[in-house]
Enzyme design. Sequence first.
Site, mmCIF file in Angstrom:
data_model
loop_
_atom_site.group_PDB
_atom_site.id
_atom_site.type_symbol
_atom_site.label_atom_id
_atom_site.label_comp_id
_atom_site.label_asym_id
_atom_site.label_seq_id
_atom_site.Cartn_x
_atom_site.Cartn_y
_atom_site.Cartn_z
ATOM 1 N N GLY A 240 -18.677 21.841 36.064
ATOM 2 C CA GLY A 240 -18.271 22.786 37.105
ATOM 3 C C GLY A 240 -18.131 22.067 38.432
ATOM 4 O O GLY A 240 -18.051 20.836 38.488
ATOM 5 N N SER A 241 -18.134 22.842 39.504
ATOM 6 C CA SER A 241 -17.933 22.242 40.827
ATOM 7 C C SER A 241 -19.205 21.523 41.279
ATOM 8 O O SER A 241 -20.303 21.767 40.760
ATOM 9 C CB SER A 241 -17.590 23.338 41.833
ATOM 10 O OG SER A 241 -18.719 24.176 41.993
ATOM 11 N N GLY A 245 -23.155 22.471 40.643
ATOM 12 C CA GLY A 245 -23.975 21.430 40.015
ATOM 13 C C GLY A 245 -25.185 21.081 40.864
ATOM 14 O O GLY A 245 -26.285 20.877 40.344
ATOM 15 N N GLU A 262 -21.291 17.252 34.865
ATOM 16 C CA GLU A 262 -19.889 16.791 34.950
ATOM 17 C C GLU A 262 -19.252 17.608 36.052
ATOM 18 O O GLU A 262 -18.753 18.716 35.826
ATOM 19 C CB GLU A 262 -19.142 17.084 33.647
ATOM 20 C CG GLU A 262 -19.710 16.439 32.415
ATOM 21 C CD GLU A 262 -19.647 14.942 32.436
ATOM 22 O OE1 GLU A 262 -19.035 14.363 33.359
ATOM 23 O OE2 GLU A 262 -20.234 14.337 31.534
ATOM 24 N N CYS A 296 -10.743 18.024 35.413
ATOM 25 C CA CYS A 296 -11.600 17.270 36.342
ATOM 26 C C CYS A 296 -11.110 15.835 36.422
ATOM 27 O O CYS A 296 -11.418 15.129 37.372
ATOM 28 C CB CYS A 296 -13.066 17.375 35.976
ATOM 29 S SG CYS A 296 -13.388 17.006 34.289
HETATM 30 C C1 UN1 Z 1 -12.426 18.307 32.103
HETATM 31 O O1 UN1 Z 1 -11.430 18.422 32.803
HETATM 32 O O2 UN1 Z 1 -13.463 18.986 32.372
HETATM 33 O O3 UN1 Z 1 -10.114 13.315 29.846
HETATM 34 C C2 UN1 Z 1 -12.505 17.482 30.889
HETATM 35 C C3 UN1 Z 1 -9.596 14.442 29.844
HETATM 36 C C4 UN1 Z 1 -10.053 15.437 28.808
HETATM 37 C C5 UN1 Z 1 -11.273 16.136 29.257
HETATM 38 C C6 UN1 Z 1 -11.275 16.693 30.625
HETATM 39 N N1 UN1 Z 1 -10.288 14.749 27.573
HETATM 40 O O4 UN1 Z 1 -8.728 14.755 30.629
#
Ligand code: UN1
Length: 510
Positions: A240-241, A245, A262, A296
Amino acid sequence: MNFLKELGIKKENFGASTGLTWFKTKDSGVIDVISPTNGCYIAKVFQCSVSDYRKVAEISHNAFLNWRNIPAPKRGEIIRQVGQKLREFKEPLGRLVSYEMGKSIQEGHGEVQEMIDICDFAVGLSRQLYGFTMMSEREEHRIYDQYHPLGIVGIITAFNFPVAVWAWNSAIAAVCGNTNLWKPSSKTPLCAIAVQNILADVIKKNKLPEGLFSLVIGKGSSVGEQMLNDKKVPLISLTGSTSIGRHAAEIISKRFGKTILELGGNNAIIITPSADLKLAIPATVFGAVGTAGQRCTSTRRLIIHEKIFETVKQSLIKAYESLKIGDPLDKKNHVGPLIDKSAVKEFKHALGRVVEEGGKIIFGGEVLTGKSYKSECYVKPAIVEAENHYSIVQEETFAPILYLIKYNGDVSNAIKIQNDVVQGLSSSIFTNDLREAEEFLAHSGSDCGIANVNIGTSGAEIGGAFGGEKETGGGRESGSDSWKQYMRRQTNTINYGTKLPLAQGIKFEI
Ligand code: UN1
């Protein structure tokens, strides 16, 4: 819609399950799920209550007490069957991901493929949960370390990967002997319900206990807080953001719980003068507009050498002009909608701010209206000339905005710019110069958890450890030896002799 039926999505769905049992609470709030692809209402989900959460956690904990004693390869066999079921349901589940979240159908199916891949990985891993054996300094002594399961693993996921991130965590956590308690994003609850339904077949067939795979769809402020504070949940993996987090980490660390975080990324690609633009341009475009910039790992900053700045800029504009934006369920479209109207607002707000700070929008940035756009969530991905120090460039805006930043001189200048943000998830360099590539990967190079050469920032394979440094949170999930975080390590020293020598040569005779 057939795929909804196939996945067991009804008009009205409940928010808590321990496997085959669903809790029937109706008075703790309702989520009306609307598809960002066409603005149509899909279904209703009744959120669960705090008391449901407590019951689910109790059942999940009791399941753990048995599950931890099942030999790991047998646990792997269950995950093999889960992978098999996911293969069967790849088509409808990928479609639902696309319909509920808005990513392109190819990416929706790709996400389910990630789930299948991690199941395969976890099956092999179930025979490889190795510890080391150490040489003891004492005669007739042996030292080794082994790994034990933790308990309930809480998995809090974001809307942008509504199923894959759960799978990365739960497949690994399960073979390690843990039970899973999933709290998905309230923006994509149907994907989670569909997965829970897919699991039900495996649970039934193997007569697995309730609580092995549990689900709670509820309010962050009540159910979420309950989970963060719950001592029965020794590990929480949260995507999440950064602000969510940080809040979670404070609460969990107060009770000495473990976290895998993450959080935000602000990923950059460096393009040096020797780069092969045939690779760099499509990699940049996929990184910046794939999932409508809502990964992300999305590419947010492009750090280009001044010598090739104009060429890269023109090639990018040309590539962006050829992008097809529209219904993500239509295979020919590259870019679907943003998740909701508030994301569109953020997109516009960020563009307003970058212009205020001196940036120049050179492509896109409009909200798309008209017959072919069936919701108000479609935008034209933007390219902006900007500088790295702008406050908006320092932030992660979860939208397709690509900032072009110029560097001059040596690659070390580009690396400095790349590292000069608070986030540290993913990074790439495009170069054909060995020295530049190695400098980027060296100790003084990229400070991110992921650093790639001649491929983009997004689209990582499951085999590597996934995660980032600094305000990205420091967690690692998915492949490599990330599994160690889902277990507790124990060091065992065994004396098989008839004397009791002390370490460090200490004499203590009585
Ligand atoms: C995410 O955006 O939370 O590497 C995960 C990637 C993907 C996973 C992204 N396998 O872009």
